[in-house]
Motif scaffolding. Structure first.
Motif, PDB file in Angstrom:
ATOM      1  N   SER A 144       0.814  -1.217   0.000  1.00  0.00           N
ATOM      2  CA  SER A 144       0.000   0.000   0.000  1.00  0.00           C
ATOM      3  C   SER A 144       0.849   1.269   0.000  1.00  0.00           C
ATOM      4  O   SER A 144       0.390   2.320  -0.453  1.00  0.00           O
ATOM      5  N   GLN A 145       2.102   1.179   0.476  1.00  0.00           N
ATOM      6  CA  GLN A 145       2.970   2.353   0.538  1.00  0.00           C
ATOM      7  C   GLN A 145       3.799   2.558  -0.727  1.00  0.00           C
ATOM      8  O   GLN A 145       4.395   3.615  -0.892  1.00  0.00           O
ATOM      9  N   VAL A 146       3.813   1.551  -1.608  1.00  0.00           N
ATOM     10  CA  VAL A 146       4.667   1.633  -2.803  1.00  0.00           C
ATOM     11  C   VAL A 146       3.897   1.224  -4.054  1.00  0.00           C
ATOM     12  O   VAL A 146       4.478   0.744  -5.030  1.00  0.00           O
ATOM     13  N   ARG A 147       2.591   1.444  -4.057  1.00  0.00           N
ATOM     14  CA  ARG A 147       1.747   0.954  -5.141  1.00  0.00           C
ATOM     15  C   ARG A 147       2.202   1.423  -6.529  1.00  0.00           C
ATOM     16  O   ARG A 147       2.104   0.657  -7.498  1.00  0.00           O
ATOM     17  N   PRO A 148       2.708   2.664  -6.706  1.00  0.00           N
ATOM     18  CA  PRO A 148       3.169   3.061  -8.051  1.00  0.00           C
ATOM     19  C   PRO A 148       4.363   2.257  -8.563  1.00  0.00           C
ATOM     20  O   PRO A 148       4.654   2.287  -9.755  1.00  0.00           O
ATOM     21  N   LEU A 149       5.046   1.526  -7.668  1.00  0.00           N
ATOM     22  CA  LEU A 149       6.246   0.778  -8.051  1.00  0.00           C
ATOM     23  C   LEU A 149       5.981  -0.688  -8.364  1.00  0.00           C
ATOM     24  O   LEU A 149       6.770  -1.318  -9.061  1.00  0.00           O
ATOM     25  N   VAL A 150       4.889  -1.249  -7.835  1.00  0.00           N
ATOM     26  CA  VAL A 150       4.724  -2.705  -7.827  1.00  0.00           C
ATOM     27  C   VAL A 150       3.346  -3.109  -8.328  1.00  0.00           C
ATOM     28  O   VAL A 150       2.412  -2.292  -8.403  1.00  0.00           O
ATOM     29  N   ASP A 151       3.214  -4.414  -8.639  1.00  0.00           N
ATOM     30  CA  ASP A 151       1.901  -4.947  -8.974  1.00  0.00           C
ATOM     31  C   ASP A 151       1.185  -5.373  -7.692  1.00  0.00           C
ATOM     32  O   ASP A 151       1.688  -5.154  -6.585  1.00  0.00           O
ATOM     33  N   ALA A 152       0.035  -6.015  -7.841  1.00  0.00           N
ATOM     34  CA  ALA A 152      -0.768  -6.365  -6.673  1.00  0.00           C
ATOM     35  C   ALA A 152      -0.064  -7.355  -5.753  1.00  0.00           C
ATOM     36  O   ALA A 152      -0.388  -7.446  -4.557  1.00  0.00           O
ATOM     37  N   ASP A 153       0.901  -8.105  -6.296  1.00  0.00           N
ATOM     38  CA  ASP A 153       1.634  -9.082  -5.495  1.00  0.00           C
ATOM     39  C   ASP A 153       2.915  -8.517  -4.894  1.00  0.00           C
ATOM     40  O   ASP A 153       3.683  -9.243  -4.254  1.00  0.00           O
ATOM     41  N   GLY A 154       3.170  -7.229  -5.117  1.00  0.00           N
ATOM     42  CA  GLY A 154       4.363  -6.605  -4.564  1.00  0.00           C
ATOM     43  C   GLY A 154       5.610  -6.804  -5.387  1.00  0.00           C
ATOM     44  O   GLY A 154       6.721  -6.566  -4.909  1.00  0.00           O
ATOM     45  N   ILE A 155       5.455  -7.225  -6.654  1.00  0.00           N
ATOM     46  CA  ILE A 155       6.598  -7.415  -7.540  1.00  0.00           C
ATOM     47  C   ILE A 155       6.880  -6.097  -8.267  1.00  0.00           C
ATOM     48  O   ILE A 155       5.964  -5.473  -8.805  1.00  0.00           O
ATOM     49  N   PHE A 156       8.153  -5.686  -8.292  1.00  0.00           N
ATOM     50  CA  PHE A 156       8.494  -4.449  -8.997  1.00  0.00           C
ATOM     51  C   PHE A 156       8.091  -4.569 -10.465  1.00  0.00           C
ATOM     52  O   PHE A 156       8.381  -5.553 -11.131  1.00  0.00           O
ATOM     53  N   ARG A 157       7.433  -3.534 -10.967  1.00  0.00           N
ATOM     54  CA  ARG A 157       6.806  -3.638 -12.288  1.00  0.00           C
ATOM     55  C   ARG A 157       7.631  -3.032 -13.426  1.00  0.00           C
ATOM     56  O   ARG A 157       7.357  -3.300 -14.595  1.00  0.00           O
ATOM     57  N   TYR A 158       8.653  -2.217 -13.121  1.00  0.00           N
ATOM     58  CA  TYR A 158       9.371  -1.503 -14.175  1.00  0.00           C
ATOM     59  C   TYR A 158      10.823  -1.954 -14.286  1.00  0.00           C
ATOM     60  O   TYR A 158      11.492  -2.200 -13.278  1.00  0.00           O
ATOM     61  N   GLY A 159      11.314  -2.049 -15.517  1.00  0.00           N
ATOM     62  CA  GLY A 159      12.737  -2.149 -15.757  1.00  0.00           C
ATOM     63  C   GLY A 159      13.360  -0.763 -15.704  1.00  0.00           C
ATOM     64  O   GLY A 159      12.662   0.251 -15.568  1.00  0.00           O
ATOM     65  N   LEU A 160      14.678  -0.693 -15.844  1.00  0.00           N
ATOM     66  CA  LEU A 160      15.369   0.589 -15.707  1.00  0.00           C
ATOM     67  C   LEU A 160      14.923   1.589 -16.764  1.00  0.00           C
ATOM     68  O   LEU A 160      14.685   2.762 -16.449  1.00  0.00           O
ATOM     69  N   GLY A 161      14.803   1.161 -18.018  1.00  0.00           N
ATOM     70  CA  GLY A 161      14.423   2.091 -19.076  1.00  0.00           C
ATOM     71  C   GLY A 161      13.074   2.736 -18.825  1.00  0.00           C
ATOM     72  O   GLY A 161      12.916   3.956 -18.957  1.00  0.00           O
ATOM     73  N   GLN A 162      12.077   1.926 -18.468  1.00  0.00           N
ATOM     74  CA  GLN A 162      10.746   2.476 -18.224  1.00  0.00           C
ATOM     75  C   GLN A 162      10.735   3.338 -16.967  1.00  0.00           C
ATOM     76  O   GLN A 162      10.036   4.355 -16.903  1.00  0.00           O
ATOM     77  N   MET A 163      11.527   2.947 -15.965  1.00  0.00           N
ATOM     78  CA  MET A 163      11.611   3.763 -14.755  1.00  0.00           C
ATOM     79  C   MET A 163      12.160   5.150 -15.081  1.00  0.00           C
ATOM     80  O   MET A 163      11.618   6.180 -14.632  1.00  0.00           O
TER      81      MET A 163
END
Length: 312
Positions: free
Chosen positions: A84-103
């Motif tokens: 809930s504190q890092v929702r823009p970074l992760v999917d619903a399971d808490g896995i980081f969603r972006y690679g470096l380029g997209q970040m």
């Protein structure tokens, strides 16, 4: 009698031989611990989003001559902060969603509210990783305090400089890695050479402002990092090409961190690992072999000596 060159008259380099990504998976950790047992490797960074992070920290706590760093991470594996504190970074399971380029794209082009939310999430995640690392590694104070680096060097991204300034004020580190390597052309295939030179140039640009921040805040850092142009494909010969370029800078007794990623073993247990191919590649096995045989040690002996670490 032969006269010494200017480079030969300089004090020798001091080396940290380092492995990134300990704790990412059990197999990667095992590969790193095998190198710690018999090679020149004397430093590791632990990635808190990994499935083996807690176990690795427990094992490293029993190894007083190994420097242990926190590998700040917003790209690989699971988040450490509550979802809930890092929702823009992760999917619903808490896995980081972006690679470096997209970040980097999101940080550069995101709208005001979305970029603010992303930066807030990154700050929360870095804070959670520092807290988890300090809680999970009991000898932190005896090993010289908090040492930081970043997965794919995210800690030096210019858009995150304000976050890093605040974090270093609130959690003063003893050392932060600087990804700076002189331009050089190691023996690499053409495509890998091009990619490596572009990576080195980008990180050189990022490092200018970040070095100024570290110097302003009084945080120690390495003089140079060996393994950027040859990143992921380091061999003893490629390390020597980097060290020769560092020697040409004529800096007195520079502290040089040798960055490696030993691996090569198969590990099917972590479906959330973004760069599985990278860690299971032949090049990772070659880096592991370089650390276990005498090839890297022989190169280092020609340029300087290994930095030693021990609990105070």
């Amino acid at each position: 009698m032969r006269q010494q060159s200017d480079a030969e008259k300089l004090p020798s380099m001091r080396f940290i031989v380092h492995a990134d990504d300990c704790g990412l998976t059990r197999q990667i950790s095992q590969d790193i611990f095998a190198c710690l047992a018999q090679g020149p490797l004397n430093s590791v960074s632990v990635i808190m989003g990994g499935s083996d992070a807690a176990q690795s920290l427990q094992q490293l706590a029993t190894m007083p001559n190994v420097r242990v760093c926190l590998h700040l991470n917003i790209l690989e594996g699971r988040c450490t902060a509550p979802v809930s504190q890092v929702r823009p970074l992760v999917d619903a399971d808490g896995i980081f969603r972006y690679g470096l380029g997209q970040m980097l794209c999101n940080l550069a082009t995101g709208s005001g509210p979305s970029k603010k939310a992303l930066l807030s999430a990154i700050r929360n995640e870095f804070e959670a990783q520092i807290d988890a690392f300090a809680s999970g590694f009991s000898p932190l104070r005896q090993r010289g305090g908090l040492h930081l680096d970043g997965h794919l060097h995210v800690h030096t991204i210019p858009a995150l400089r304000g976050i890093m300034r605040d974090l270093m004020r609130e959690h003063p580190p003893a050392y932060v890695r600087l990804p700076r390597e002189p331009a050089h052309l190691p023996p690499l295939p053409l495509t890998q050479m091009f990619v490596g030179c572009m990576r080195r140039a980008l990180l050189a640009h990022w490092s200018k402002g970040f070095a100024a921040l570290l110097d302003q805040t009084g945080v120690a850092h390495n003089s140079f990092l060996c393994g950027l142009v040859s990143g992921g494909n380091l061999t003893a010969a490629r390390a020597e090409a980097s060290l020769a370029a560092i020697q040409r800078q004529k800096e007195r007794a520079p502290l040089v961190e040798i960055m490696s990623h030993p691996g090569g073993g198969h590990d099917a247990s972590d479906a959330c690992m973004r760069h599985r191919g990278f860690y299971q590649s032949h090049a990772r096995l070659a880096e592991k072999t370089m650390l276990l045989d005498s090839s890297l040690s022989a190169v280092l002996a020609r340029y300087g000596s290994l930095q030693t670490f021990a609990e105070a």
